[in-house]
Enzyme design. Structure first.
Site, PDB file in Angstrom:
ATOM      1  N   ALA A  66       0.838  -1.241  -0.314  1.00  0.00           N
ATOM      2  CA  ALA A  66      -0.334  -0.681   0.179  1.00  0.00           C
ATOM      3  C   ALA A  66       1.276   1.289  -0.085  1.00  0.00           C
ATOM      4  O   ALA A  66       2.310   0.992   0.632  1.00  0.00           O
ATOM      5  CB  ALA A  66      -1.012  -0.051   1.076  1.00  0.00           C
ATOM      6  N   GLY A 109       0.254  -4.988   0.887  1.00  0.00           N
ATOM      7  CA  GLY A 109      -0.784  -4.779   0.225  1.00  0.00           C
ATOM      8  C   GLY A 109      -0.429  -5.245  -1.515  1.00  0.00           C
ATOM      9  O   GLY A 109      -1.328  -6.351  -1.480  1.00  0.00           O
ATOM     10  N   GLU A 112      -0.773  -9.326  -0.335  1.00  0.00           N
ATOM     11  CA  GLU A 112      -2.384  -9.412  -0.051  1.00  0.00           C
ATOM     12  C   GLU A 112      -2.961  -9.312  -1.464  1.00  0.00           C
ATOM     13  O   GLU A 112      -3.651 -10.018  -2.113  1.00  0.00           O
ATOM     14  CB  GLU A 112      -2.561  -8.008   0.530  1.00  0.00           C
ATOM     15  N   GLU A 132       4.280  -5.571   7.204  1.00  0.00           N
ATOM     16  CA  GLU A 132       3.894  -4.282   7.710  1.00  0.00           C
ATOM     17  C   GLU A 132       4.429  -3.329   9.195  1.00  0.00           C
ATOM     18  O   GLU A 132       4.113  -2.398  10.289  1.00  0.00           O
ATOM     19  CB  GLU A 132       2.793  -4.555   8.042  1.00  0.00           C
TER      20      GLU A 132
HETATM   21  N1  CO8 Z   1       4.109   2.839  -0.988  1.00  0.00           N
HETATM   22  C1  CO8 Z   1       4.953   4.497  -1.100  1.00  0.00           C
HETATM   23  N2  CO8 Z   1       6.625   4.338  -1.716  1.00  0.00           N
HETATM   24  C2  CO8 Z   1       7.235   3.247  -2.217  1.00  0.00           C
HETATM   25  C3  CO8 Z   1       6.420   1.884  -1.501  1.00  0.00           C
HETATM   26  C4  CO8 Z   1       6.077   2.111  -0.707  1.00  0.00           C
HETATM   27  N3  CO8 Z   1       4.822   0.567  -0.527  1.00  0.00           N
HETATM   28  N4  CO8 Z   1       8.100   1.134  -1.621  1.00  0.00           N
HETATM   29  C5  CO8 Z   1       8.920   2.051  -2.174  1.00  0.00           C
HETATM   30  N5  CO8 Z   1       8.169   3.568  -2.467  1.00  0.00           N
HETATM   31  C6  CO8 Z   1       8.880   3.939  -3.570  1.00  0.00           C
HETATM   32  C7  CO8 Z   1       9.715   4.614  -2.666  1.00  0.00           C
HETATM   33  O1  CO8 Z   1       9.898   5.675  -1.659  1.00  0.00           O
HETATM   34  C8  CO8 Z   1      11.189   5.504  -3.493  1.00  0.00           C
HETATM   35  O2  CO8 Z   1      10.345   6.793  -4.115  1.00  0.00           O
HETATM   36  P1  CO8 Z   1      11.789   7.972  -4.128  1.00  0.00           P
HETATM   37  O3  CO8 Z   1      12.053   7.886  -5.244  1.00  0.00           O
HETATM   38  O4  CO8 Z   1      10.536   8.543  -4.225  1.00  0.00           O
HETATM   39  O5  CO8 Z   1      12.412   7.530  -2.829  1.00  0.00           O
HETATM   40  C9  CO8 Z   1      10.712   4.379  -4.944  1.00  0.00           C
HETATM   41  O6  CO8 Z   1       9.315   3.899  -4.558  1.00  0.00           O
HETATM   42  C10 CO8 Z   1      11.796   3.633  -5.130  1.00  0.00           C
HETATM   43  O7  CO8 Z   1      11.397   2.525  -3.998  1.00  0.00           O
HETATM   44  P2  CO8 Z   1      13.354   2.414  -3.033  1.00  0.00           P
HETATM   45  O8  CO8 Z   1      13.979   3.651  -3.639  1.00  0.00           O
HETATM   46  O9  CO8 Z   1      12.875   1.957  -1.982  1.00  0.00           O
HETATM   47  O10 CO8 Z   1      13.772   1.304  -3.507  1.00  0.00           O
HETATM   48  P3  CO8 Z   1      14.995   0.161  -3.356  1.00  0.00           P
HETATM   49  O11 CO8 Z   1      15.180  -0.738  -4.402  1.00  0.00           O
HETATM   50  O12 CO8 Z   1      15.918   0.611  -2.687  1.00  0.00           O
HETATM   51  O13 CO8 Z   1      13.854  -1.138  -2.168  1.00  0.00           O
HETATM   52  C11 CO8 Z   1      11.971  -2.563  -0.998  1.00  0.00           C
HETATM   53  C12 CO8 Z   1      12.457  -1.999  -2.641  1.00  0.00           C
HETATM   54  C13 CO8 Z   1      12.831  -2.657  -0.214  1.00  0.00           C
HETATM   55  C14 CO8 Z   1      10.591  -2.551  -1.654  1.00  0.00           C
HETATM   56  C15 CO8 Z   1      11.231  -0.940  -0.365  1.00  0.00           C
HETATM   57  O14 CO8 Z   1      11.049   0.737  -1.094  1.00  0.00           O
HETATM   58  C16 CO8 Z   1      10.451  -1.162   0.471  1.00  0.00           C
HETATM   59  O15 CO8 Z   1      11.114  -1.484   1.291  1.00  0.00           O
HETATM   60  N6  CO8 Z   1       9.654  -0.231   0.182  1.00  0.00           N
HETATM   61  C17 CO8 Z   1       8.247  -1.000   1.439  1.00  0.00           C
HETATM   62  C18 CO8 Z   1       7.446  -1.575   1.273  1.00  0.00           C
HETATM   63  C19 CO8 Z   1       6.653  -2.135   2.497  1.00  0.00           C
HETATM   64  O16 CO8 Z   1       6.657  -1.577   3.910  1.00  0.00           O
HETATM   65  N7  CO8 Z   1       5.659  -2.532   1.811  1.00  0.00           N
HETATM   66  C20 CO8 Z   1       4.380  -2.490   3.217  1.00  0.00           C
HETATM   67  C21 CO8 Z   1       3.773  -1.238   3.012  1.00  0.00           C
HETATM   68  S1  CO8 Z   1       2.401  -1.351   4.345  1.00  0.00           S
HETATM   69  C22 CO8 Z   1       0.642  -2.613   3.064  1.00  0.00           C
HETATM   70  O17 CO8 Z   1       1.346  -2.338   1.756  1.00  0.00           O
HETATM   71  C23 CO8 Z   1      -0.757  -2.829   4.265  1.00  0.00           C
HETATM   72  C24 CO8 Z   1      -0.938  -1.540   4.846  1.00  0.00           C
HETATM   73  C25 CO8 Z   1      -1.649  -2.164   5.786  1.00  0.00           C
HETATM   74  C26 CO8 Z   1      -1.775  -0.819   7.321  1.00  0.00           C
HETATM   75  C27 CO8 Z   1      -3.517  -1.418   7.527  1.00  0.00           C
HETATM   76  C28 CO8 Z   1      -4.127   0.256   7.494  1.00  0.00           C
HETATM   77  C29 CO8 Z   1      -5.598  -0.280   7.532  1.00  0.00           C
END
Ligand code: CO8
Length: 258
Positions: A66, A109, A112, A132
């Site tokens: 997400a 997400g 999921e 998460e």
């Molecule tokens: N949301 C927003 N932006 C993201 C996300 C994300 N989930 N993942 C990556 N991005 C963005 C980064 O911020 C970055 O943007 P910018 O260039 O502007 O800084 C761009 O995508 C590229 O990402 P990275 O530079 O981080 O790329 P890497 O190759 O270094 O790393 C990863 C890749 C390991 C995938 C890393 O991006 C990462 O860890 N991402 C987040 C993964 C994560 O935590 N996902 C879970 C999200 S929460 C969810 O999905 C469920 C929520 C449930 C909540 C319940 C609420 C009701």
């Protein structure tokens, strides 16, 4: 053909393909993406000329979760008021067989969303995870419920509590994915599977999806009873008559989806 902001939609014969397309955010699923995917998939589901749907992302990411930046400042009251993520339920409930073709990251997400599909085909580069807990939340798009059903309690707990990622090989061994293929063959394989399904009777495949998914909701006895009623009901379709007649006549069935 509707234009969408965050996805690409294409058709190849009876197969519809939805490609998540927010490369700068690794296909993070913001509200617009959710609305686009749900709208496009619903339109394909209702289309009698479409018999299977492929959902895919990029080589690097199916979806990295997400959209964290969109969620970060929301209040609990707001999340509750808009019932954040609930539109995805409509996607999960669509009955046209949905295949997730996963390459690279399927996190949070993203994992999921792949699990909302009827089956997952993974590139050998795929990485699945529910990170998460690192963000101070828990999975919110069905992960705590669907992962345990897919891979069992111990592995689901391991992933959800430690945020560790599972590679494609372990995901296949654990039952999360149906097949693992070399990354450069992912879309061809997903297309082959989709074409096979789409070449069969759509209403029959839809009933099969409903019956298999009923196993999530019912006891064994109720599920078997449901299956039997669906099985009996299919004898009212032209496709059942055609399928069984074609077998007797030693020819390929020509299904009319009726
Ligand atoms: N949301 C927003 N932006 C993201 C996300 C994300 N989930 N993942 C990556 N991005 C963005 C980064 O911020 C970055 O943007 P910018 O260039 O502007 O800084 C761009 O995508 C590229 O990402 P990275 O530079 O981080 O790329 P890497 O190759 O270094 O790393 C990863 C890749 C390991 C995938 C890393 O991006 C990462 O860890 N991402 C987040 C993964 C994560 O935590 N996902 C879970 C999200 S929460 C969810 O999905 C469920 C929520 C449930 C909540 C319940 C609420 C009701």
């Amino acid at each position: 053909n509707t234009e969408y902001e965050t996805i690409l939609v294409s058709r190849d014969g009876r197969v519809g393909v939805i490609t998540l397309n927010r490369p700068k955010a690794l296909n993070a699923l913001n509200e617009q993406t959710m609305n686009d995917v749900v709208a496009a998939a619903t339109e394909l589901d209702r289309d009698p000329d479409i018999g299977a749907i492929i959902l895919t992302g990029s080589e690097k990411a199916f979806a990295a979760g997400a959209d964290i930046k969109e969620m970060a400042t929301k209040s609990a009251a707001e999340m509750y008021r808009v019932d954040f993520f609930s539109p995805w339920d409509a996607f999960a409930r669509l009955r046209t067989p949905k295949i997730a073709a996963v390459s690279g990251y399927a996190l949070g997400g993203g994992c999921e969303l792949a699990m909302m599909c009827d089956l997952i085909i993974a590139a050998d580069t795929a990485k699945f995870g529910q990170p998460e807990i690192n963000l101070g939340v828990i999975p919110g798009m069905g992960g705590t419920q669907r992962l345990i059903r897919a891979i069992g309690k111990s592995k689901a707990m391991d992933m959800i509590l430690t945020a560790r990622q599972m590679d494609a090989e372990e995901a296949e061994r654990s039952g999360l994915v149906a097949r693992v293929v070399p990354a450069d063959q992912l879309l061809d394989t997903a297309n082959d599977v989709a074409r096979t399904i789409a070449g069969l009777s759509k209403p029959v495949a839809q009933h099969a999806v409903e019956a298999v998914n009923a196993a999530y909701e019912t006891t064994l006895q109720q599920g078997v009873q449901y299956e039997r009623r669906v099985f009996h009901g299919l004898f009212s379709t032209a496709d059942q008559k055609e399928g069984m007649t074609a077998f007797s006549e030693k020819r390929k069935a020509n299904f009319t989806h009726e």
